[in-house]
Scaffold this motif. Structure first.
Motif, PDB file in Angstrom:
ATOM      1  N   CYS A  97       0.830  -1.206   0.000  1.00 48.64           N
ATOM      2  CA  CYS A  97       0.000   0.000   0.000  1.00 48.64           C
ATOM      3  C   CYS A  97       0.871   1.266   0.000  1.00 48.64           C
ATOM      4  N   CYS A 109      -7.159   5.394   2.114  1.00 50.53           N
ATOM      5  CA  CYS A 109      -7.136   4.555   0.901  1.00 50.53           C
ATOM      6  C   CYS A 109      -7.474   5.406  -0.325  1.00 50.53           C
ATOM      7  N   VAL A 110      -6.672   5.237  -1.398  1.00 46.76           N
ATOM      8  CA  VAL A 110      -6.935   5.973  -2.638  1.00 46.76           C
ATOM      9  C   VAL A 110      -7.477   5.058  -3.747  1.00 46.76           C
ATOM     10  N   GLY A 111      -7.705   3.792  -3.381  1.00 46.59           N
ATOM     11  CA  GLY A 111      -8.333   2.878  -4.341  1.00 46.59           C
ATOM     12  C   GLY A 111      -7.445   2.443  -5.487  1.00 46.59           C
ATOM     13  N   CYS A 112      -6.131   2.436  -5.271  1.00 50.95           N
ATOM     14  CA  CYS A 112      -5.216   2.058  -6.358  1.00 50.95           C
ATOM     15  C   CYS A 112      -5.303   0.572  -6.695  1.00 50.95           C
ATOM     16  N   GLY A 113      -5.658  -0.250  -5.699  1.00 49.93           N
ATOM     17  CA  GLY A 113      -5.862  -1.678  -5.949  1.00 49.93           C
ATOM     18  C   GLY A 113      -4.620  -2.553  -5.854  1.00 49.93           C
ATOM     19  N   CYS A 146      -3.196  -3.646  -3.204  1.00 50.90           N
ATOM     20  CA  CYS A 146      -3.472  -4.655  -2.171  1.00 50.90           C
ATOM     21  C   CYS A 146      -4.254  -5.816  -2.775  1.00 50.90           C
TER      22      CYS A 146
HETATM   23  S1  SF4 Z   1      -6.385   0.410  -2.740  1.00 57.56           S
HETATM   24 FE1  SF4 Z   1      -5.213  -0.832  -1.272  1.00 57.56          FE
HETATM   25  S2  SF4 Z   1      -3.060  -0.350  -1.754  1.00 57.56           S
HETATM   26 FE2  SF4 Z   1      -4.299   1.253  -2.692  1.00 57.56          FE
HETATM   27  S3  SF4 Z   1      -4.391   2.901  -1.150  1.00 57.56           S
HETATM   28 FE3  SF4 Z   1      -6.214   1.632  -0.824  1.00 57.56          FE
HETATM   29  S4  SF4 Z   1      -5.581   0.166   0.731  1.00 57.56           S
HETATM   30 FE4  SF4 Z   1      -3.685   1.061  -0.077  1.00 57.56          FE
END
Ligand code: SF4
Ligand code: SF4
Length: 275
Positions: free
Chosen positions: A87, A107-111, A113
């Motif tokens: 992350c 969380c920025v939703g990059c995915g 994880c």
């Molecule tokens: S999507 Fe997952 S890796 Fe990305 S910022 Fe949110 S928790 Fe972190």
């Protein structure tokens, strides 16, 4: 502070799915209708709104008899969690109980994880803000960390009527699992404790009746090498050299390049995903 473990003895599960319902209720997760999958299983896998799924596996045992194997499937709360390592925003962290949680505000939703979890139990959910702009957040089982804070067990454990799930001190639960495997070896020769050391052990441990692969689990899951290099070397060095804020921007770019090669990484490790 004690580390806690959710103990799941799949041989005591009768497939009632009360754990799924309890999780939905406690965490206020919406119902999620699915298509018929050709089996009694309701959902193919965990999703952002369904944090645990009861697997129904049709299996031919050593005597040639067909039997149903059940498994309550959810986040393992790894001691060395790939999701936490990859992350770029440090939105995922370990609690004092050993559980792994996501800070939804960060969380920025990059995915990344989602791409790197060796057990495929974390998912993104799409949202729209008031201007119609779309954004995403990662979701998964929290092991009811909010309940643990209040001295309660996870909701799924509390509701389990067969005693297939228990919750308690890590060492005691591991001992219990090892003892249980000895008891059931006569009936299930391939029975084993699933507490994979490639991810440092987990905080959801299983007594499995069969080999992990029969349940669709990796036999020897590992944290991808790229994730270790990223978290333990690249990020600290980068922050020291160029400062935390700039690193966050650079980090998002580099992480994109780094983790988009997940397939290659799995080949290289033989352990990033299911084996
Ligand atoms: S999507 Fe997952 S890796 Fe990305 S910022 Fe949110 S928790 Fe972190
Ligand atoms: S099972 Fe996946 S989502 Fe859960 S802690 Fe481990 S790596 Fe993270």
């Amino acid at each position: 502070m004690s580390k806690y473990v959710k103990y799941v003895d799949v041989t005591k599960c009768d497939g009632c799915r009360a754990c799924m319902v309890a999780c939905k209720n406690w965490n206020d997760l919406p119902a999620e209708p699915t298509d018929f999958l050709g089996s009694v299983q309701s959902h193919a896998k965990t999703t952002a709104d369904t944090w645990n799924v009861l697997q129904f596996i049709e299996h031919e045992n050593g005597k040639g008899d067909l039997e149903y194997l059940f498994r309550h499937s959810s986040c393992f709360h790894c001691t060395d969690a790939a999701c936490e390592k990859v992350c770029p925003e440090n939105a995922i962290s370990y609690t004092k109980y050993g559980t792994v949680v996501i800070d939804q505000d960060t969380c920025v939703g990059c995915g990344y994880c989602v791409q790197n979890c060796p057990f495929e139990v974390i998912s993104l959910k799409e949202y729209k803000d008031k201007n119609g702009k779309e954004y995403r957040k990662a979701h998964k089982c929290t092991m009811c960390t909010d309940r643990i804070d209040e001295g309660l067990q996870p909701a799924c454990v509390t509701t389990c009527h067969t005693g297939a799930m228990e919750f308690g001190d890590q060492d005691a639960m591991i001992k219990k699992a090892e003892q249980r495997v000895k008891e059931i070896k006569g009936r299930y020769p391939n029975a084993q404790v699933y507490n994979p050391q490639g991810v440092g052990g987990t905080h959801t441990i299983y007594v499995l009746a069969e080999r992990p692969s029969v349940y669709g689990l990796p036999e020897n899951p590992k944290v991808p090498t790229s994730a270790v290099v990223w978290k333990d070397y690249a990020q600290p060095i980068g922050k020291a050299m160029i400062g935390a804020t700039t690193m966050a921007v650079v980090g998002a770019f580099v992480a994109n390049k780094f983790f988009s090669k997940k397939a290659n990484d799995e080949d290289e490790n033989g352990g990033g995903g299911h084996e």
